[in-house]
Design an enzyme around this catalytic site. Structure first.
Site, PDB file in Angstrom:
ATOM      1  N   GLU A   1     137.616  48.202 169.548  1.00 43.64           N
ATOM      2  CA  GLU A   1     137.624  48.624 168.146  1.00 43.64           C
ATOM      3  C   GLU A   1     136.212  48.568 167.608  1.00 43.64           C
ATOM      4  OE1 GLU A   1     137.558  47.883 163.794  1.00 43.64           O
ATOM      5  OE2 GLU A   1     137.175  46.374 165.350  1.00 43.64           O
ATOM      6  N   SER A   2     135.818  49.579 166.832  1.00 46.53           N
ATOM      7  CA  SER A   2     134.517  49.651 166.196  1.00 46.53           C
ATOM      8  C   SER A   2     133.413  49.580 167.259  1.00 46.53           C
ATOM      9  CB  SER A   2     134.380  48.552 165.152  1.00 46.53           C
ATOM     10  OG  SER A   2     133.239  48.748 164.356  1.00 46.53           O
ATOM     11  N   ALA A   3     132.562  48.527 167.227  1.00 47.30           N
ATOM     12  CA  ALA A   3     131.541  48.405 168.260  1.00 47.30           C
ATOM     13  C   ALA A   3     132.176  48.403 169.646  1.00 47.30           C
ATOM     14  CB  ALA A   3     130.729  47.130 168.043  1.00 47.30           C
TER      15      ALA A   3
END
Length: 552
Positions: free
Chosen positions: A236-238
């Site tokens: 998720e995200s990074a």
């Protein structure tokens, strides 16, 4: 970027009745596995077994600081894997303050992004957790889901999210999987840029840490009952950006390390070279602040300074919650080696892994991360901000078209669908929409448009678990996944079968350019339905055009 366990609803990780535990050395003893000549001791927790804090690389300390991870030596003796290992050094974030009209839930949510897990921090942090069904055997050859945490490449830990929830749910729905989560180096320890870093071949070290853990899986996961040929990388995200960059790595050759990807709010980022002027300035500043300015070899000097001194220098650099600075120096970038080209350009060239993947976004990707811009109140200030942070080499007149495509109309801004509500400043909702599309939505759309007709692609939009004041903000879907919701079931089925469909769930069609299907998760009936990925076409297309010409 990551949410906290505090954001998750209560659930019982051991909700599935436990079967006969695997690898009990005797009927009353703890679960164990054998790695090389070592006995690794785990911990039974209901229907799952935890093996925690297992090293997967040599400690990156001393002269191994700011170098690629080195393979772990063969295991010997007894390894106590019953507690989390150290987390990597975290960047310190600014104190968060909000205007009186911002709901308290917003502060609570954002605080969870930057609250470290309650485990020690150390440079000696390259360890991983393996969580398995309690009744698994080595003959089972179970699929493996590999979690890569978010945190803006500045924070995060494999101790934050409860992997046992995924494993227990997988057993419950008849698709048992093994869960692995690694730690990787962050900020200046893992993603330092500059010409010195590029010339030494030590860029993107955090990605290389992740890659080393995938190599560890190939060697050791069968001892836990896993199948090294059925690995799905997920983040998720990074963490999702990392997944996409592993798809790009080695010119798109996954080298047998993974067969599928699952990306929540992250894709090939609109970034440039690791030695660009912005990153060079950051490197030079850290060299000065760490006391290495007079050294003949600044990189060697940075390897020798005390950990606290390097961290103190790192903490003077921008974070994703710093004033006016969502664009930080800590993204992975093209290094001419692991990531050959600028990520979006390499995507367009086709040098990317041909694997099935799932990717999606939250509705309001920019809302939680735009509060540092509340003092920007005029069109000119917004234009200055966009050009200075995202399009430094593009003329002001060209960048000004962004403002035409994203008007100063609260009803058109993010959080979307809220009219004039949550207008904390005259420009907040506008900036929130622009930043959410620039960093998240537009790169995802480019990704699926390039690959949707070439390989199996499943596309989603999450509107669930909204936070009062910021809507379906960045990271809100994690509550559903780690809380055992419908997104978790789709993820588990995809990891097990390479198709998220089945078990009577609403059908999730493949994305193609002719049928840009978007499975939309909502908090209202119908809770899951198919829409089209056609919103804000002109705005996202222009942002993509600018980012391809002028990557950050």
């Amino acid at each position: 970027m990551h949410s906290s366990l505090l954001l998750l609803p209560a659930f019982v990780a051991g909700a599935v009745a436990a079967s006969s535990p695997l690898a009990l050395r005797d009927l009353g003893g703890p679960p164990t596995v054998t790695l090389d000549s070592a006995t690794v001791i785990g911990k039974l927790n209901g229907s799952v077994v935890h093996y925690l804090g297992i090293p997967f690389a040599q400690p990156p300390i001393g002269d191994l600081r700011l170098r690629a991870p080195q393979p772990i030596s063969p295991f010997t003796g007894t390894v106590n894997a019953t507690a989390f290992g150290n987390q990597c050094i975290q960047q310190t974030f600014p104190n968060l303050t909000f205007p009186a009209d911002v709901p308290a839930a917003v502060g609570q949510y954002l605080s969870a992004f930057v609250t470290p897990a309650p485990v020690p921090e150390s440079e000696d942090c390259l360890n991983l957790n393996v969580i398995v069904p309690a009744n698994a055997t080595q003959e089972d050859k179970l699929p493996v889901v590999v979690w890569i945490y978010g945190g803006g490449f500045q924070a995060g830990s494999n101790a934050v999210f409860p992997g046992e929830a995924i494993v227990a749910r997988s057993v419950e729905i008849g698709h048992p999987v093994i869960y692995m989560a690694m730690n990787y180096r962050l900020s200046a320890f893992g993603f330092l840029g500059g010409k010195e870093v590029k010339e030494a071949g030590v860029a993107n070290l955090g990605l290389l840490d992740q890659r080393e853990s995938l190599k560890w899986i190939q060697k050791y996961i069968s001892a836990f009952g896993g199948d090294p040929e059925k690995v799905m990388i997920w983040g998720e995200s990074a963490g999702a950006i990392s997944v996409a960059h592993h798809m790009l790595a080695n010119n798109g050759d996954p080298q047998g390390l993974f067969r599928a990807g699952f990306m929540e709010s992250g894709s090939p980022a609109p970034v440039g070279q690791v030695d660009n002027p912005y990153l060079q300035t950051t490197y030079d500043t850290i060299v000065v602040d760490a006391g290495c300015a007079d050294s003949a070899n600044s990189l060697s000097c940075l390897r020798q300074v005390p950990t606290g001194k390097l961290k103190a220098a790192m903490d003077q650099t921008p974070t994703f919650l710093s004033f006016k600075q969502l664009n930080t120096p800590w993204f992975p970038r093209a290094d001419g080696g692991y990531i050959k080209q600028e990520p979006q350009h390499q995507l367009i060239s086709g040098a990317i892994a041909t694997i099935p993947f799932v990717i999606g976004n939250d509705l309001d990707e920019g809302s939680a991360l735009s509060f540092p811009t509340l003092n920007l109140t005029t069109d000119d200030e917004v234009l200055d901000y966009i050009q200075a942070n995202f399009f430094r080499n593009t003329s002001r007149a060209v960048v000004a078209n962004v403002l035409n495509l994203y008007p100063q109309d609260p009803a058109a801004g993010s959080p979307f669908g809220t009219g004039s509500n949550h207008s904390y400043s005259p420009q907040y909702k506008r900036i929130s929409a622009i930043q959410g599309d620039f960093f998240e939505q537009a790169p995802r759309r480019l990704f699926v448009q390039q690959l949707g007709n070439r390989q199996s692609v499943y596309n989603y939009l999450s509107e669930i678990d909204q936070v009062d004041g910021i809507g379906a903000a960045h990271g809100t879907e994690l509550t559903n996944i780690y809380g055992g919701g419908d997104m978790a079931d789709y993820l588990i089925r995809f990891a097990a079968t390479l198709d998220p469909n089945g078990d009577g769930a609403p059908a999730w069609p493949r994305y193609t350019t002719e049928n840009p299907a978007l499975l939309t998760f909502r908090d209202r009936v119908p809770f899951v339905n198919v829409t089209m990925d056609t919103y804000r076409i002109a705005g996202m297309a222009f942002l993509t055009q600018l980012s391809l010409a002028d990557p950050i």
